[in-house]
Design an enzyme around this catalytic site. Sequence first.
Site, short mmCIF file in Angstrom:
data_model
loop_
_atom_site.label_atom_id
_atom_site.label_comp_id
_atom_site.label_asym_id
_atom_site.label_seq_id
_atom_site.Cartn_x
_atom_site.Cartn_y
_atom_site.Cartn_z
N THR A 176 -45.83 48.90 -12.11
CA THR A 176 -45.71 47.67 -11.32
C THR A 176 -47.00 47.46 -10.54
O THR A 176 -47.65 48.43 -10.16
CB THR A 176 -44.57 47.88 -10.31
OG1 THR A 176 -43.34 47.77 -11.00
CG2 THR A 176 -44.58 46.89 -9.17
N ARG A 204 -30.68 43.66 -14.99
CA ARG A 204 -31.11 44.58 -13.92
C ARG A 204 -32.27 43.97 -13.13
O ARG A 204 -33.22 43.46 -13.69
CB ARG A 204 -31.54 45.91 -14.54
CG ARG A 204 -31.97 46.99 -13.54
CD ARG A 204 -33.45 47.03 -13.31
NE ARG A 204 -33.86 48.20 -12.51
CZ ARG A 204 -35.10 48.38 -12.06
NH1 ARG A 204 -36.04 47.49 -12.30
NH2 ARG A 204 -35.39 49.46 -11.35
N GLY A 206 -34.95 45.12 -10.05
CA GLY A 206 -35.42 46.28 -9.29
C GLY A 206 -35.75 45.90 -7.85
O GLY A 206 -35.36 44.84 -7.35
N ASP A 207 -36.47 46.77 -7.20
CA ASP A 207 -36.84 46.54 -5.80
C ASP A 207 -37.95 45.48 -5.65
O ASP A 207 -38.06 44.83 -4.61
CB ASP A 207 -37.37 47.85 -5.18
CG ASP A 207 -38.61 48.33 -5.91
OD1 ASP A 207 -38.51 48.65 -7.12
OD2 ASP A 207 -39.71 48.33 -5.32
N THR A 227 -43.84 50.72 -4.93
CA THR A 227 -43.76 50.92 -6.38
C THR A 227 -43.07 52.23 -6.66
O THR A 227 -43.08 53.14 -5.83
CB THR A 227 -45.16 50.90 -7.03
OG1 THR A 227 -45.01 51.19 -8.43
CG2 THR A 227 -46.13 51.89 -6.43
N GLY A 228 -42.44 52.32 -7.84
CA GLY A 228 -41.75 53.54 -8.20
C GLY A 228 -40.33 53.25 -8.65
O GLY A 228 -40.03 52.15 -9.13
N GLY A 230 -37.07 51.94 -8.60
CA GLY A 230 -36.52 50.84 -7.79
C GLY A 230 -35.17 51.12 -7.18
O GLY A 230 -34.87 50.68 -6.07
N1 ASP Z 1 -40.26 49.46 -8.75
C1 ASP Z 1 -40.22 48.92 -10.07
C2 ASP Z 1 -38.79 48.73 -10.49
O1 ASP Z 1 -37.99 49.61 -10.27
C3 ASP Z 1 -40.91 49.75 -11.07
C4 ASP Z 1 -42.31 50.12 -10.68
O2 ASP Z 1 -42.68 50.19 -9.52
O3 ASP Z 1 -43.11 50.32 -11.58
O4 ASP Z 1 -38.51 47.73 -11.09
#
Ligand code: ASP
Length: 307
Positions: A176, A204, A206-207, A227-228, A230
């Site tokens: 992301t 779905r 995400g965050d 990021t990470g 979610g």
């Molecule tokens: N945070 C993002 C999600 O869960 C993924 C990412 O940060 O790469 O959609």
Amino acid sequence: MDKPSKRKARPAIFVHGGAWAIPEIEREAHQKGVHRASMAGFETLLTGGSALDAVQKAVEHLEVDETFNAGRGAVLNAEGEVLLDAAIMNGADLKAGAVACLSGVVHAVALARGILERAPHVMLVGDGARAFAEEAGVATCSPDSLIVERERKRYERAKQLSKSGGLDPVGGPADTVGAVACDAHGHVAAATSTGGSLLKLPGRIGDSPLIGAGLYADDRRGAGSSTGWGEGIMRVGLALRAVDSITSGLGPAEAAQQAVRILESRTQGHGGIILVDFKGELGHAFNTPHMAYAYLAEGMTQPEIGI
Ligand code: ASP
């Protein structure tokens, strides 16, 4: 804490390109991508653009860079499609725009900006979000044109692994993209853009497009972009938690570290966050093997890059 109006700040931008175990072969492209994006965002700040303009510009650079899980190059969901999430937030007036489950738009962040400026709502999803692209003056494209060969192959491999039970649902690519900035007037902004997680279920979210989880911006404190994984980030409200913890006694570097510690201890989650405060001080933290990032502030001649 200082009053946000009329003060001068150090123009600064911080960009990330995702937090995960970035394969060695992809690292150089990640570093080049965040380098370019930070330069573009900083140029916007130096030529009179606002913090909001700068984060949009930086994220747009990353959306067209196929290296990253945003725009063209994003990961595929369980049905082999690219569905994008993005958001942008302005710290001066707390205005925000967000899109989710969006197909057929490269610059999801531009559409989020259009929503911030023109819609009576904060978030639009699916077909409704795509339909708003015309109103926002944002180009649409064929959904398939967002799919790149690398991701089609990654999808096929992941599908096979999931059939044999060998897929780690939280270990996939998480590149992301996001940016935070502070302009010379002490206004801050944040933006994020993503394809979400590999093989995510249709529907779905995400965050990344969620105000408070994936991003937050408030001139009284600062701005953050997460990021990470979610599902963990959402449950701790990572971005608002980190931004809100910035005080005269706790700078962005410590605030970022504290927030990531909470993500880990409360949800066993992994990820990272970048922060800027209203004076242009920067901070970041991550508990993944890598996070691609670059930052640039007044007084620096070149971006500082990390991975
Ligand atoms: N945070 C993002 C999600 O869960 C993924 C990412 O940060 O790469 O959609």
